[in-house]
Design a protein around this motif. Structure first.
Motif, PDB file in Angstrom:
ATOM      1  N   ILE A 107      -7.375  -8.207  24.081  1.00 22.35           N
ATOM      2  CA  ILE A 107      -8.778  -7.857  24.288  1.00 22.35           C
ATOM      3  C   ILE A 107      -8.927  -6.354  24.498  1.00 22.35           C
ATOM      4  CG2 ILE A 107     -10.798  -8.226  25.756  1.00 22.35           C
ATOM      5  CD1 ILE A 107      -9.696 -11.031  26.349  1.00 22.35           C
ATOM      6  N   GLY A 108      -8.076  -5.806  25.370  1.00 21.88           N
ATOM      7  CA  GLY A 108      -8.160  -4.376  25.655  1.00 21.88           C
ATOM      8  C   GLY A 108      -7.946  -3.512  24.431  1.00 21.88           C
ATOM      9  N   ASN A 109      -6.918  -3.818  23.643  1.00 23.69           N
ATOM     10  CA  ASN A 109      -6.636  -2.999  22.469  1.00 23.69           C
ATOM     11  C   ASN A 109      -7.734  -3.084  21.418  1.00 23.69           C
ATOM     12  OD1 ASN A 109      -4.317  -1.980  23.492  1.00 23.69           O
ATOM     13  ND2 ASN A 109      -2.957  -2.804  21.943  1.00 23.69           N
ATOM     14  N   SER A 110      -8.432  -4.211  21.356  1.00 26.71           N
ATOM     15  CA  SER A 110      -9.556  -4.306  20.423  1.00 26.71           C
ATOM     16  C   SER A 110     -10.635  -3.287  20.774  1.00 26.71           C
ATOM     17  CB  SER A 110     -10.162  -5.718  20.466  1.00 26.71           C
ATOM     18  OG  SER A 110      -9.220  -6.680  20.077  1.00 26.71           O
ATOM     19  N   VAL A 111     -10.899  -3.161  22.083  1.00 20.56           N
ATOM     20  CA  VAL A 111     -11.899  -2.197  22.534  1.00 20.56           C
ATOM     21  C   VAL A 111     -11.401  -0.774  22.324  1.00 20.56           C
ATOM     22  CG1 VAL A 111     -13.268  -1.427  24.503  1.00 20.56           C
ATOM     23  CG2 VAL A 111     -12.742  -3.848  24.230  1.00 20.56           C
ATOM     24  N   TYR A 112     -10.164  -0.516  22.752  1.00 23.17           N
ATOM     25  CA  TYR A 112      -9.612   0.821  22.596  1.00 23.17           C
ATOM     26  C   TYR A 112      -9.460   1.195  21.118  1.00 23.17           C
ATOM     27  CZ  TYR A 112      -8.532   0.204  27.527  1.00 23.17           C
ATOM     28  OH  TYR A 112      -8.617  -0.038  28.877  1.00 23.17           O
ATOM     29  N   GLN A 113      -9.245   0.189  20.284  1.00 22.35           N
ATOM     30  CA  GLN A 113      -9.167   0.437  18.844  1.00 22.35           C
ATOM     31  C   GLN A 113     -10.487   1.004  18.325  1.00 22.35           C
ATOM     32  OE1 GLN A 113      -6.751   0.610  16.970  1.00 22.35           O
ATOM     33  NE2 GLN A 113      -7.235   0.108  14.869  1.00 22.35           N
ATOM     34  N   GLY A 114     -11.590   0.487  18.866  1.00 22.06           N
ATOM     35  CA  GLY A 114     -12.886   1.048  18.511  1.00 22.06           C
ATOM     36  C   GLY A 114     -12.970   2.524  18.870  1.00 22.06           C
ATOM     37  N   PRO A 118       1.137   0.490  28.865  1.00 18.73           N
ATOM     38  CA  PRO A 118       1.913  -0.762  28.776  1.00 18.73           C
ATOM     39  C   PRO A 118       2.286  -1.167  27.354  1.00 18.73           C
ATOM     40  CG  PRO A 118       0.126  -1.018  30.355  1.00 18.73           C
ATOM     41  CD  PRO A 118      -0.065   0.323  29.693  1.00 18.73           C
ATOM     42  N   TYR A 119       1.337  -1.074  26.399  1.00 18.86           N
ATOM     43  CA  TYR A 119       1.656  -1.606  25.075  1.00 18.86           C
ATOM     44  C   TYR A 119       2.706  -0.785  24.354  1.00 18.86           C
ATOM     45  CZ  TYR A 119      -1.593   1.563  22.472  1.00 18.86           C
ATOM     46  OH  TYR A 119      -2.233   2.634  21.907  1.00 18.86           O
ATOM     47  N   ASN A 120       2.898   0.491  24.760  1.00 13.45           N
ATOM     48  CA  ASN A 120       3.943   1.306  24.137  1.00 13.45           C
ATOM     49  C   ASN A 120       5.336   0.788  24.452  1.00 13.45           C
ATOM     50  OD1 ASN A 120       2.214   3.021  22.866  1.00 13.45           O
ATOM     51  ND2 ASN A 120       2.427   4.702  24.322  1.00 13.45           N
ATOM     52  N   ILE A 121       5.471   0.125  25.612  1.00 14.40           N
ATOM     53  CA  ILE A 121       6.771  -0.429  25.990  1.00 14.40           C
ATOM     54  C   ILE A 121       7.156  -1.554  25.031  1.00 14.40           C
ATOM     55  CG2 ILE A 121       8.043  -1.569  27.854  1.00 14.40           C
ATOM     56  CD1 ILE A 121       6.143  -0.132  29.821  1.00 14.40           C
ATOM     57  N   ALA A 146      -1.966   0.845  17.709  1.00 10.27           N
ATOM     58  CA  ALA A 146      -2.531  -0.151  18.635  1.00 10.27           C
ATOM     59  C   ALA A 146      -2.459  -1.574  18.055  1.00 10.27           C
ATOM     60  CB  ALA A 146      -3.966   0.218  19.010  1.00 10.27           C
ATOM     61  N   PRO A 147      -2.894  -1.809  16.805  1.00 11.29           N
ATOM     62  CA  PRO A 147      -2.734  -3.163  16.237  1.00 11.29           C
ATOM     63  C   PRO A 147      -1.271  -3.566  16.085  1.00 11.29           C
ATOM     64  CG  PRO A 147      -4.331  -1.900  14.965  1.00 11.29           C
ATOM     65  CD  PRO A 147      -3.644  -0.935  15.880  1.00 11.29           C
ATOM     66  N   LEU A 148      -0.410  -2.610  15.716  1.00 12.26           N
ATOM     67  CA  LEU A 148       1.015  -2.893  15.545  1.00 12.26           C
ATOM     68  C   LEU A 148       1.644  -3.322  16.874  1.00 12.26           C
ATOM     69  CD1 LEU A 148       3.487  -2.759  13.606  1.00 12.26           C
ATOM     70  CD2 LEU A 148       3.803  -0.385  14.357  1.00 12.26           C
ATOM     71  N   ALA A 149       1.347  -2.582  17.941  1.00 14.93           N
ATOM     72  CA  ALA A 149       1.886  -2.918  19.254  1.00 14.93           C
ATOM     73  C   ALA A 149       1.360  -4.270  19.732  1.00 14.93           C
ATOM     74  CB  ALA A 149       1.526  -1.823  20.257  1.00 14.93           C
ATOM     75  N   SER A 150       0.085  -4.532  19.467  1.00 18.09           N
ATOM     76  CA  SER A 150      -0.497  -5.823  19.862  1.00 18.09           C
ATOM     77  C   SER A 150       0.232  -6.978  19.194  1.00 18.09           C
ATOM     78  CB  SER A 150      -1.980  -5.868  19.486  1.00 18.09           C
ATOM     79  OG  SER A 150      -2.708  -4.865  20.145  1.00 18.09           O
ATOM     80  N   ALA A 151       0.531  -6.813  17.906  1.00 17.12           N
ATOM     81  CA  ALA A 151       1.223  -7.871  17.165  1.00 17.12           C
ATOM     82  C   ALA A 151       2.630  -8.096  17.715  1.00 17.12           C
ATOM     83  CB  ALA A 151       1.273  -7.520  15.681  1.00 17.12           C
ATOM     84  N   TYR A 152       3.358  -7.010  17.998  1.00 16.20           N
ATOM     85  CA  TYR A 152       4.696  -7.149  18.565  1.00 16.20           C
ATOM     86  C   TYR A 152       4.642  -7.865  19.917  1.00 16.20           C
ATOM     87  CZ  TYR A 152       7.265  -4.168  15.250  1.00 16.20           C
ATOM     88  OH  TYR A 152       7.882  -3.647  14.148  1.00 16.20           O
ATOM     89  N   ALA A 153       3.702  -7.460  20.772  1.00 20.80           N
ATOM     90  CA  ALA A 153       3.622  -8.019  22.122  1.00 20.80           C
ATOM     91  C   ALA A 153       3.234  -9.494  22.095  1.00 20.80           C
ATOM     92  CB  ALA A 153       2.630  -7.216  22.961  1.00 20.80           C
TER      93      ALA A 153
END
Length: 406
Positions: free
Chosen positions: A92-99, A203-206, A296-303
Motif C-alpha cells: 500500500i505504501g509503495n503504491s502511494v510513494y510511487q505516485g 525498509p523496502y531497500n533491505i 519501488a515496484p521491483l522491491a515490492s515484488a521481491y518483498a
C-alpha cells in the motif's frame, strides 16, 4: 573497479534518492543551512550496516529477505503478523510513494521538455504516463542486467546533475565541512534530522538488496565484490543527497523562499545562478524520479513474493503481477492528480511500525546459524544493536508525526 561489477548497491542508491529525498534535503538546506549535513553522514553509515547484513543473507542463502523470514519463522502467528506489516507498508505504501516518484520525474521532464503534446489536455500530469511506460518496459524485460544498467545510468546522471548544481552555487566550504563534522541541532530541526535519516534508511531497500544480490553473485567467495559494490554505491548516493542540502543552503538559507516541491528548487535557482543550474536540477529530479519509480515496484515484488512463497523469477506471472499493480496504481495517483492524504497517513504509520521489525529480523537472521561462518561478528552485532535502537526512535517519531503527537 569496473562498471560491470556494480549492480545491487547502485539499485539501493537509485531507490533511496527519489523526489521525496530531494524535497527533504532541499528543506533541510533552506531552513538550516549546512548544519544538518552530519545527519546524512550518519544515515549513510546506518544504511551501510543494514545493507551489508542484507547482502550477506542474499549471498549465503541465495534467497531474498522475504523468503528467509518466511522459512525461519516457525510460529504461525508471527509469520502472519510479518506478512500483514510487510503487505501494509510495502504494497500500500509503495503504491502511494510511487505516485510521488512519478510526479517528481514528471516535474523534471516538464521543466526540460515542456508538456506532452496532445495528451496533456486530457490528463493533469501526462508525463507520469510516459515515464510509467518507460519503467514498465525496463521491468518487463525481466533481465536483471538490463534493469541494473538502466538504474546505474540514472545514478550516474543524478551524480552529474546534482553535483554539478552544487558546484555552480559556489558553496561556503567552511560551512560544508563544519556541517559534516560538527554535530549540531538547531532549534526545531529534530524532525528534519529524522526525515533525512528516514529517506536513506528505507525498509523496502533491505528486501531489494538481498534479492538482487542473489541474482548477480552465487558464491561466498564473491563477498569482497559485494562489499566493494556496496561501499562505493551507498556513499555516492549519500554524497548526492548532501549536494542537494548544500545547494539549497547556498541558494536559500537566510532568504524568505518557500520550497514545497522539488520543482520549486529548480525554478528558484534560475535568477540566482542562471539557466544551467535550473536545467541540471531538473535533470537530477527527472533521474531521481524515474529511478525510484522503477525500484519501488521491483522491491515490492521481491518483498511480497518472498514472504508469500510465490516465485521471485523476474519473468514469472506472480512477480510481474505485483510490480505491475504497484506501477499502475502509482501512475493513476500521479496522472490524475489524486491527493491520497488518508492512504499516505496509513502508509506512514505502517512504515513506522515496519522499520524496527525489519531491522530486528535482519539482525536476528545475521547473527544465527543461518549464515554459518559469515554470521555477524561481535562488532557487527554491536553496530546492528545501535541501528536497531535508532530505528525504534525513528519509528516513534514517525508514528508521533502521523498521529500529530509531535
Amino acid at each position: 573497479m569496473k562498471l560491470s561489477q556494480f549492480g545491487p548497491g547502485a539499485l539501493v542508491a537509485a531507490a533511496f534518492i527519489g523526489p521525496g529525498t530531494v524535497v527533504t534535503a532541499s528543506l533541510a538546506g533552506a531552513n538550516y543551512g549546512y548544519a544538518l549535513l552530519w545527519a546524512l553522514v550518519f544515515s549513510v553509515f546506518a544504511c551501510l550496516i543494514l545493507q551489508e547484513m542484507s547482502a550477506r543473507i542474499g549471498l549465503v542463502t541465495q534467497a531474498g529477505l522475504g523468503e528467509n523470514i518466511r522459512n525461519n519463522l516457525t510460529s504461525g502467528w508471527l509469520r502472519w503478523l510479518a506478512l500483514l506489516l510487510i503487505f501494509s507498508a510495502i504494497a500500500i505504501g509503495n503504491s502511494v510513494y510511487q505516485g510521488g516518484n512519478l510526479s517528481g520525474a514528471s516535474l523534471g521532464a516538464y521543466e526540460l521538455l515542456g508538456p506532452v503534446p496532445l495528451v496533456d489536455k486530457w490528463l493533469s500530469n501526462a508525463w507520469a504516463v510516459v515515464i510509467g511506460i518507460v519503467a514498465f518496459l525496463v521491468l518487463w524485460s525481466g533481465n536483471a542486467r538490463v534493469i541494473e544498467k538502466s538504474l546505474i545510468a540514472m545514478v550516474l546522471l543524478m551524480s552529474i546533475a546534482f553535483l554539478g548544481t552544487f558546484f555552480l552555487t559556489d558553496p561556503d566550504w567552511t560551512g560544508v565541512f563544519n556541517g559534516i563534522f560538527v554535530l549540531s541541532m538547531p532549534s526545531g530541526a529534530t524532525l528534519t534530522v529524522v526525515a533525512l535519516i528516514g529517506t536513506t534508511v528505507v525498509p523496502y531497500n533491505i528486501f531489494l538488496h538481498a534479492s538482487s544480490i542473489s541474482k548477480k553473485w552465487q558464491s561466498t567467495s564473491d563477498l569482497p565484490a559485494v562489499r566493494r559494490d556496496l561501499f562505493v554505491s551507498i556513499p555516492l548516493g549519500g554524497l548526492i543527497s548532501m549536494a542537494i542540502v548544500a545547494t539549497a543552503a547556498s541558494a536559500f538559507f537566510g532568504h524568505q523562499i518557500t520550497i514545497s516541491s522539488a520543482a520549486d528548487l529548480a525554478v528558484s535557482l534560475e535568477p540566482l545562478f542562471g539557466d544551467a543550474a535550473t536545467y541540471l536540477m531538473a535533470i537530477g529530479l527527472f533521474a531521481a524520479g524515474i529511478s525510484s519509480a522503477t525500484t519501488a515496484p521491483l522491491a515490492s515484488a521481491y518483498a511480497l513474493n518472498g514472504i508469500m512463497g510465490w516465485s521471485v523469477n523476474l519473468k514469472s506471472r506472480a512477480f510481474r503481477t505485483v510490480w505491475l499493480s504497484i506501477l499502475v496504481l502509482g501512475v493513476t495517483i500521479s496522472s490524475l492528480g489524486i491527493e491520497p492524504v488518508t492512504v499516505i497517513w496509513f502508509a506512514q504509520v505502517a512504515n513506522g511500525i515496519l522499520l524496527p521489525v525489519i531491522v530486528g529480523f535482519l539482525w536476528w537472521l545475521s547473527w544465527g546459524s543461518l549464515l554459518g561462518q559469515n554470521r555477524n561478528s561481535w562488532w557487527q552485532n554491536l553496530l546492528a544493536a545501535m541501528v536497531f535502537i535508532i530505528s525504534i526512535v525513528l519509528s516513534v517519531r514517525s508514528l508521533g508525526s502521523a498521529f500529530g503527537a509531535f
